[in-house]
Design a protein around this motif. Structure first.
Motif, mmCIF file in Angstrom:
data_model
loop_
_atom_site.group_PDB
_atom_site.id
_atom_site.type_symbol
_atom_site.label_atom_id
_atom_site.label_comp_id
_atom_site.label_asym_id
_atom_site.label_seq_id
_atom_site.Cartn_x
_atom_site.Cartn_y
_atom_site.Cartn_z
ATOM 1 N N GLN A 1 21.968 -39.859 50.260
ATOM 2 C CA GLN A 1 23.028 -40.779 49.862
ATOM 3 C C GLN A 1 24.044 -40.062 48.987
ATOM 4 O O GLN A 1 23.679 -39.229 48.155
ATOM 5 C CB GLN A 1 22.457 -41.973 49.086
ATOM 6 C CG GLN A 1 21.562 -42.889 49.905
ATOM 7 C CD GLN A 1 22.316 -43.617 50.995
ATOM 8 O OE1 GLN A 1 23.483 -43.978 50.820
ATOM 9 N NE2 GLN A 1 21.657 -43.855 52.119
ATOM 10 N N LEU A 2 25.309 -40.396 49.180
ATOM 11 C CA LEU A 2 26.375 -39.938 48.293
ATOM 12 C C LEU A 2 26.729 -41.071 47.334
ATOM 13 O O LEU A 2 26.719 -42.249 47.718
ATOM 14 C CB LEU A 2 27.623 -39.568 49.088
ATOM 15 C CG LEU A 2 27.595 -38.336 49.976
ATOM 16 C CD1 LEU A 2 28.927 -38.195 50.707
ATOM 17 C CD2 LEU A 2 27.289 -37.089 49.177
ATOM 18 N N GLY B 1 29.549 -43.135 45.031
ATOM 19 C CA GLY B 1 30.924 -43.508 45.339
ATOM 20 C C GLY B 1 31.908 -42.426 44.971
ATOM 21 O O GLY B 1 32.848 -42.148 45.725
ATOM 22 N N GLN C 1 31.296 -39.172 44.733
ATOM 23 C CA GLN C 1 31.118 -38.023 45.618
ATOM 24 C C GLN C 1 31.781 -38.274 46.976
ATOM 25 O O GLN C 1 32.446 -37.390 47.525
ATOM 26 C CB GLN C 1 29.629 -37.729 45.797
ATOM 27 C CG GLN C 1 28.975 -37.176 44.554
ATOM 28 C CD GLN C 1 27.455 -37.240 44.593
ATOM 29 O OE1 GLN C 1 26.863 -37.865 45.479
ATOM 30 N NE2 GLN C 1 26.812 -36.598 43.635
ATOM 31 N N THR C 2 31.616 -39.483 47.494
ATOM 32 C CA THR C 2 32.276 -39.841 48.752
ATOM 33 C C THR C 2 33.782 -39.737 48.614
ATOM 34 O O THR C 2 34.468 -39.136 49.453
ATOM 35 C CB THR C 2 31.900 -41.272 49.171
ATOM 36 O OG1 THR C 2 30.483 -41.364 49.345
ATOM 37 C CG2 THR C 2 32.602 -41.655 50.461
ATOM 38 N N SER C 3 34.300 -40.318 47.546
ATOM 39 C CA SER C 3 35.741 -40.326 47.333
ATOM 40 C C SER C 3 36.295 -38.913 47.222
ATOM 41 O O SER C 3 37.330 -38.592 47.821
ATOM 42 C CB SER C 3 36.071 -41.121 46.066
ATOM 43 O OG SER C 3 37.451 -41.076 45.781
ATOM 44 N N VAL D 1 36.117 -37.133 50.782
ATOM 45 C CA VAL D 1 37.117 -37.675 51.704
ATOM 46 C C VAL D 1 38.517 -37.243 51.289
ATOM 47 O O VAL D 1 39.346 -36.861 52.129
ATOM 48 C CB VAL D 1 37.000 -39.210 51.768
ATOM 49 C CG1 VAL D 1 38.182 -39.809 52.530
ATOM 50 C CG2 VAL D 1 35.687 -39.625 52.418
ATOM 51 N N PHE E 1 23.894 -39.198 55.174
ATOM 52 C CA PHE E 1 24.430 -40.310 54.364
ATOM 53 C C PHE E 1 24.593 -41.583 55.198
ATOM 54 O O PHE E 1 25.668 -42.175 55.281
ATOM 55 C CB PHE E 1 25.746 -39.888 53.700
ATOM 56 C CG PHE E 1 25.690 -38.494 53.162
ATOM 57 C CD1 PHE E 1 24.685 -38.107 52.292
ATOM 58 C CD2 PHE E 1 26.613 -37.534 53.551
ATOM 59 C CE1 PHE E 1 24.611 -36.804 51.801
ATOM 60 C CE2 PHE E 1 26.552 -36.232 53.077
ATOM 61 C CZ PHE E 1 25.547 -35.870 52.197
ATOM 62 N N ASN F 1 27.133 -44.829 55.178
ATOM 63 C CA ASN F 1 28.350 -44.530 54.432
ATOM 64 C C ASN F 1 29.503 -44.487 55.435
ATOM 65 O O ASN F 1 29.778 -43.461 56.043
ATOM 66 C CB ASN F 1 28.205 -43.192 53.698
ATOM 67 C CG ASN F 1 29.358 -42.896 52.759
ATOM 68 O OD1 ASN F 1 30.505 -43.236 53.056
ATOM 69 N ND2 ASN F 1 29.071 -42.241 51.652
ATOM 70 N N ASP G 1 32.745 -44.584 55.208
ATOM 71 C CA ASP G 1 33.867 -43.679 54.952
ATOM 72 C C ASP G 1 33.545 -42.275 55.450
ATOM 73 O O ASP G 1 34.379 -41.605 56.075
ATOM 74 C CB ASP G 1 34.191 -43.633 53.453
ATOM 75 C CG ASP G 1 34.853 -44.900 52.964
ATOM 76 O OD1 ASP G 1 35.439 -45.622 53.788
ATOM 77 O OD2 ASP G 1 34.774 -45.182 51.752
ATOM 78 N N TYR G 2 32.312 -41.823 55.175
ATOM 79 C CA TYR G 2 31.884 -40.504 55.628
ATOM 80 C C TYR G 2 31.780 -40.471 57.151
ATOM 81 O O TYR G 2 32.270 -39.544 57.808
ATOM 82 C CB TYR G 2 30.539 -40.142 54.990
ATOM 83 C CG TYR G 2 29.939 -38.873 55.536
ATOM 84 C CD1 TYR G 2 30.336 -37.631 55.056
ATOM 85 C CD2 TYR G 2 28.991 -38.912 56.562
ATOM 86 C CE1 TYR G 2 29.801 -36.453 55.585
ATOM 87 C CE2 TYR G 2 28.460 -37.752 57.089
ATOM 88 C CZ TYR G 2 28.867 -36.532 56.597
ATOM 89 O OH TYR G 2 28.342 -35.375 57.124
ATOM 90 N N GLU G 3 31.147 -41.490 57.739
ATOM 91 C CA GLU G 3 30.927 -41.499 59.190
ATOM 92 C C GLU G 3 32.234 -41.556 59.962
ATOM 93 O O GLU G 3 32.364 -40.925 61.023
ATOM 94 C CB GLU G 3 30.019 -42.675 59.548
ATOM 95 C CG GLU G 3 28.592 -42.494 59.044
ATOM 96 C CD GLU G 3 27.756 -43.756 59.164
ATOM 97 O OE1 GLU G 3 26.519 -43.647 59.045
ATOM 98 O OE2 GLU G 3 28.329 -44.848 59.368
#
Length: 211
Positions: free
Chosen positions: A63-64, A66, A68-70, A73, A93, A96, A98-100
């Protein structure tokens, strides 16, 4: 000199450290300065990430946060390249979105494990130029949910529960200013030795993605 960040971890079954070190060595042979890390905290600093030319995930599941995702991206949108293989990028992840979406797809299963054929599509690319139009492969055959806007460079015929479809195997896409490369091949790093043209294609894909 171009720079790359490779972060590895998650499920051990995909031998993430071995894959990370192998891809890192291949990039170093292409003149990259490579940073290897087993810490997702490396994704916290958006400004630092934006200075890399390429980011390569080798992290199945997990899991990332929030932030880390931001940061990730944002870095790819700014022009940093993203590239990876199999579960290390396509099964990372889970959930997620946004990542996918940025990756262009995600793993949902591999009901077939064994021999199958990978075929190049009509989409021309330096990533697949000169490779056989079709080649046999033996590994997990990934079933994936994918972005219809991807540029599919290779696919495979998937037969499951009396249904047949062309399943994307290798694709590229853009994410704002960033380039994205993904290949669902290579469950085990030894497949790079068994199928050297797949290693060549993977390295070409990472080079294509790099800023």
């Amino acid at each position: 000199m171009k720079t790359a960040l490779i972060f590895w971890g998650g499920w051990d079954g995909h031998k993430p450290q071995t894959v990370a070190e192998l891809l890192g060595a291949a990039l170093e042979n292409q003149g990259f300065e490579v940073t290897l890390t087993a810490e997702l905290s490396s994704l916290e600093d958006a400004d630092k990430l934006a200075k890399y030319d390429l980011i390569v995930p080798c992290w199945t599941m997990g899991q990332l946060s929030g932030s880390q995702t931001s940061s990730l991206v944002k870095a790819i949108r700014s022009g940093v390249g993203l590239g990876g293989i199999h579960g290390g990028m396509g099964d990372a992840f889970r959930g997620n979105t946004d990542y996918e979406w940025m990756v262009g797809g995600h793993f949902v299963g591999h009901p077939h494990v064994g021999e199958y054929v990978v075929s190049l599509t009509a989409n021309e690319s330096p990533i697949t130029a000169g490779l056989p139009a079709a080649f046999p492969y033996k590994s997990e055959q990934y079933y994936m949910l994918t972005d219809p806007a991807n540029v599919v460079l290779a696919d495979t015929l998937y037969v499951y529960e009396n249904r047949r479809c062309r399943m994307p195997v290798v694709w590229t896409k853009t994410w704002s200013q960033g380039r994205v490369f993904y290949s669902s091949l290579v469950h085990d790093p030894k497949e790079f030795l068994e199928f050297p043209h797949v290693l060549e294609m993977t390295v070409r894909g990472l080079l294509w993605a790099a800023r």
